[in-house]
Design a protein around this motif. Structure first.
Motif, mmCIF file in Angstrom:
data_model
loop_
_atom_site.group_PDB
_atom_site.id
_atom_site.type_symbol
_atom_site.label_atom_id
_atom_site.label_comp_id
_atom_site.label_asym_id
_atom_site.label_seq_id
_atom_site.Cartn_x
_atom_site.Cartn_y
_atom_site.Cartn_z
ATOM 1 N N TYR A 214 -1.402 0.552 49.283
ATOM 2 C CA TYR A 214 -1.477 -0.771 49.912
ATOM 3 C C TYR A 214 -2.776 -0.960 50.681
ATOM 4 O O TYR A 214 -3.317 -2.058 50.731
ATOM 5 N N GLY A 215 -3.315 0.107 51.247
ATOM 6 C CA GLY A 215 -4.613 0.012 51.914
ATOM 7 C C GLY A 215 -5.707 -0.375 50.927
ATOM 8 O O GLY A 215 -6.537 -1.245 51.199
ATOM 9 N N ARG B 62 -5.251 -4.065 49.825
ATOM 10 C CA ARG B 62 -5.715 -4.997 50.865
ATOM 11 C C ARG B 62 -7.231 -5.123 50.835
ATOM 12 O O ARG B 62 -7.777 -6.215 50.941
ATOM 13 N N ARG B 63 -7.925 -3.998 50.683
ATOM 14 C CA ARG B 63 -9.398 -4.036 50.610
ATOM 15 C C ARG B 63 -9.874 -4.769 49.362
ATOM 16 O O ARG B 63 -10.795 -5.580 49.405
ATOM 17 N N SER C 246 -9.737 -11.325 51.927
ATOM 18 C CA SER C 246 -9.039 -12.066 52.979
ATOM 19 C C SER C 246 -8.400 -13.369 52.502
ATOM 20 O O SER C 246 -7.819 -14.088 53.302
ATOM 21 N N LEU D 255 8.041 -14.336 54.567
ATOM 22 C CA LEU D 255 6.798 -14.828 53.960
ATOM 23 C C LEU D 255 7.070 -16.160 53.275
ATOM 24 O O LEU D 255 8.198 -16.421 52.847
ATOM 25 N N ALA E 214 5.068 -7.993 51.223
ATOM 26 C CA ALA E 214 5.031 -7.840 52.675
ATOM 27 C C ALA E 214 4.109 -6.701 53.095
ATOM 28 O O ALA E 214 3.508 -6.756 54.165
ATOM 29 N N GLU E 215 3.968 -5.711 52.250
ATOM 30 C CA GLU E 215 3.070 -4.597 52.563
ATOM 31 C C GLU E 215 1.608 -5.030 52.566
ATOM 32 O O GLU E 215 0.759 -4.340 53.110
ATOM 33 N N LEU E 216 1.316 -6.175 51.952
ATOM 34 C CA LEU E 216 -0.065 -6.661 51.883
ATOM 35 C C LEU E 216 -0.436 -7.553 53.055
ATOM 36 O O LEU E 216 -1.580 -7.943 53.201
ATOM 37 N N GLY E 217 0.529 -7.918 53.879
ATOM 38 C CA GLY E 217 0.232 -8.690 55.077
ATOM 39 C C GLY E 217 0.740 -10.111 55.022
ATOM 40 O O GLY E 217 1.448 -10.519 54.101
ATOM 41 N N GLU E 218 0.348 -10.893 56.020
ATOM 42 C CA GLU E 218 0.864 -12.247 56.193
ATOM 43 C C GLU E 218 0.210 -13.285 55.284
ATOM 44 O O GLU E 218 0.642 -14.428 55.254
ATOM 45 N N ARG E 219 -0.790 -12.933 54.533
ATOM 46 C CA ARG E 219 -1.491 -13.911 53.695
ATOM 47 C C ARG E 219 -0.963 -13.964 52.272
ATOM 48 O O ARG E 219 -1.623 -14.405 51.353
#
Length: 101
Positions: free
Chosen positions: A28-29, A32-33, A37, A71, A52-57
């Motif tokens: 997941y890190g 995300r990279r 964004s 989400l 959800a592991e990828l964040g709020e976006r």
């Protein structure tokens, strides 16, 4: 349609997606990279635990709303998504996230 959770609260169809913590952190890190964004579209999201592991976006899409995470969700068929081309940094058909490019 109902979704039956397993013993740790995942929907039954997400149980096979559980990863060991060290493997998930690396995967997941990196995703995300790679995705940057912009908003990420998770197509065929199921309960949304992968998105959800990828964040709020992340915006979840599926033909049935099985969300177990807070989400945004859009009911949609993967063959006819209601998004314009290029509006997201990635898509995740069946939660196999892939960067745009």
């Amino acid at each position: 349609m109902s979704v039956t959770p397993d013993d740790v609260g995942r929907a039954a169809h997400d149980s096979r997606r559980a990863l060991p913590a060290d493997v998930g952190a690396v995967l997941y890190g990196r995703l995300r990279r790679e995705l940057g964004s912009d908003v990420v579209l998770d197509v065929g999201a199921g309960s949304g635990v992968v998105g959800a592991e990828l964040g709020e976006r992340v915006v979840l899409t599926d033909v049935v709303d099985w969300r177990s995470v807070p989400l945004p969700f859009v009911r949609a068929d993967a063959a006819a998504l209601p998004f314009r081309s290029g509006c997201c940094s990635g898509g995740a058909p069946g939660s196999g996230v892939a960067p745009r490019g």
